[in-house]
Enzyme design. Sequence first.
Site, PDB file in Angstrom:
ATOM      1  N   GLY A  12       6.358  47.107  46.302  1.00 36.22           N
ATOM      2  CA  GLY A  12       6.191  48.117  47.547  1.00 36.22           C
ATOM      3  C   GLY A  12       6.759  47.294  48.945  1.00 36.22           C
ATOM      4  N   ALA A  15      10.826  47.089  51.467  1.00 41.50           N
ATOM      5  CA  ALA A  15      12.040  47.290  50.848  1.00 41.50           C
ATOM      6  C   ALA A  15      11.905  48.278  49.774  1.00 41.50           C
ATOM      7  CB  ALA A  15      12.319  45.624  50.020  1.00 41.50           C
ATOM      8  N   SER A  42       1.950  46.030  42.967  1.00 43.10           N
ATOM      9  CA  SER A  42       1.084  45.128  42.761  1.00 43.10           C
ATOM     10  C   SER A  42       0.039  45.146  43.715  1.00 43.10           C
ATOM     11  CB  SER A  42       1.015  43.422  42.442  1.00 43.10           C
ATOM     12  OG  SER A  42       0.220  42.844  42.388  1.00 43.10           O
ATOM     13  N   VAL A  50       8.952  39.196  57.412  1.00 45.75           N
ATOM     14  CA  VAL A  50       9.161  38.269  58.395  1.00 45.75           C
ATOM     15  C   VAL A  50      10.187  39.163  59.661  1.00 45.75           C
ATOM     16  CG1 VAL A  50      11.136  36.407  58.627  1.00 45.75           C
ATOM     17  CG2 VAL A  50       9.673  36.643  56.748  1.00 45.75           C
ATOM     18  N   LYS A  81      13.936  48.486  71.406  1.00 39.94           N
ATOM     19  CA  LYS A  81      14.721  47.280  71.372  1.00 39.94           C
ATOM     20  C   LYS A  81      16.115  47.544  71.782  1.00 39.94           C
ATOM     21  CE  LYS A  81      16.414  43.481  68.663  1.00 39.94           C
ATOM     22  NZ  LYS A  81      16.453  43.064  67.157  1.00 39.94           N
ATOM     23  N   VAL A 192       2.950  43.233  37.065  1.00 41.05           N
ATOM     24  CA  VAL A 192       3.928  42.860  35.748  1.00 41.05           C
ATOM     25  C   VAL A 192       3.317  41.644  35.231  1.00 41.05           C
ATOM     26  CG1 VAL A 192       6.294  42.449  35.078  1.00 41.05           C
ATOM     27  CG2 VAL A 192       5.878  44.167  36.881  1.00 41.05           C
ATOM     28  N   LEU A 346      14.014  40.999  49.968  1.00 39.12           N
ATOM     29  CA  LEU A 346      13.857  39.663  49.670  1.00 39.12           C
ATOM     30  C   LEU A 346      14.495  39.243  48.410  1.00 39.12           C
ATOM     31  CD1 LEU A 346      10.782  38.986  51.532  1.00 39.12           C
ATOM     32  CD2 LEU A 346      12.966  38.612  52.661  1.00 39.12           C
ATOM     33  N   THR A 357      18.372  40.881  60.352  1.00 33.82           N
ATOM     34  CA  THR A 357      19.311  41.595  59.479  1.00 33.82           C
ATOM     35  C   THR A 357      18.661  41.953  58.101  1.00 33.82           C
ATOM     36  OG1 THR A 357      19.849  39.208  58.622  1.00 33.82           O
ATOM     37  CG2 THR A 357      21.368  40.255  60.327  1.00 33.82           C
ATOM     38  N   TYR A 457      30.670  39.572  68.257  1.00 30.99           N
ATOM     39  CA  TYR A 457      31.004  38.145  68.292  1.00 30.99           C
ATOM     40  C   TYR A 457      31.321  37.795  69.757  1.00 30.99           C
ATOM     41  CZ  TYR A 457      31.028  37.733  63.195  1.00 30.99           C
ATOM     42  OH  TYR A 457      30.896  37.489  61.948  1.00 30.99           O
TER      43      TYR A 457
END
Length: 519
Positions: A12, A15, A42, A50, A81, A192, A346, A357, A457
């Site tokens: 979950g 992501a 789970s 993060v 933001k 799992v 992740l 990012t 940049y």
Amino acid sequence: MTPKRRILIVGGGTAGWLTAAHLAKALRLAERPHLELTVLESPDIGIVGVGEGTFPTIRTTLQFLGISEPAFIRDTAATFKQGIRFMDWGRAPGAAGERHAFFHPFEAPYYAEDLNLVPYWLLQDEAAREPFARAVTLQQRVAEAQRAPKRAGEAPFAAPLNYAYHFDAFKLARLLAERARQLGVHHVQGTVTDFVLDERGAIARLETAEAGRFEADLYVDCTGFRAELIGRALGSGFKSARRHLFADRALACKLPDPAPDDPDAPLESCTIATAHEAGWLWDIALNGARGIGCVYSSDHLGDERAAEILRGYAGPASRDLALRSIPFAPGYRERQWVKNCVAVGLSAGFLEPLESTGLVLIEAAVGMIAEMLPHSGPMEAPARRFNELMTTRFDNIINFLKLHYCLSGRSEPFWRDNAEPATLPERLAELLEQWRLRPPGRFDFVLDTETFAFFNYQYILYGMGWRTDLGAAREDFPQAAQAERLFAKIHRFADRAVADLPSHRSLIRQINAGAPPAR
């Protein structure tokens, strides 16, 4: 009859639930009874979360999912933001207290049809000119004044200035889960315990302790750093980015808002990223709280010293708070789509929290999955293309993140090591050589594999004090007077924006109260 098509998302968090909601909407799950989409989550594994900032692309994503902006802000303790304020990256604070600072806004530099202001800024007297972001966009001054990027009457997800959000990652996952279920996604709790591969090496089924066996046509691995399917089951190798990006640890804590009841208290609308001896600290203002973290390299700093740096920055309020430790390995899976399994979040890879990012990589991945997923038959061709695009995107982000570190003039070992030419990606080293004689431009990058544009940049380069020498080409830029008028115009626009836009705290308070905000 149309054969059943089943997608199983394992894990979950942000992501898993963002993937579920996006695929449900993009594939029209509610209209297609032959399509089944399930999230297997789970109950024993929490959300890493993060960082609590994101990219302006999140507005398009939320709008696509049918989540209203006010509801999102209220339900996730969100704030606006407008960019990132970098403190002490170019050099450590001086003995007299002077500090190096620059701003990376979301707004692109102001461009007239017949005049690019960047060369004219580069040709100005370096000692007298305004900082780059302040000279070419009004967003820095708006953020400095703690103003919001939009007014009350503007449409949801629209504004005079580009923006994203800060938010509570746990609350965002909960909101996305609710929306995914509304769109027809099934939710099953189970851990799992085993997996079975078929004769081709693809995943045939998963076994769980609580819910039995699961079979699917496509498995989406959102199991976080554990990468249970893409890594453990299918053996996709991990490509480390540690030779370029040294940070591999984070400590995090959350503090209460120091002035929750003061309507005039400032509320930052940018992430504050403050460099320290072996990394940096993030400081994010949420509605009712502050998220603070210390990112560092374990090769250059011990855990106890990192905790000392974080508590010293956060102040006495953090003295009794438990710090959450988040170890990570910067890098990505060499193949993120293998046979009938694709990794998102992740489990696909993580570089570090700088520039937020993580979520934009999830958005990019799920957008491609929704478009590339074949209605039937083999998946090898879309998998190859997906892997090519995602690995290139990861490599390009590595280039951008390394740029922040390699230009510093700080003297500590971490920063000296980052400036070593051998630690630079080859592509970045080539670009830096070119940018000594010209500014970054749009033809330096292929947009479909980029997260950051050429002007991003520019903000980092010139914020860090990079010198692009246009002296030999001065006569090629004869519109200096017109450029000065445009610089003055931007300054006037910034004055007007600061006067016209509501305070950030006022707008957030009023959105949460459900009433139109006042100046």
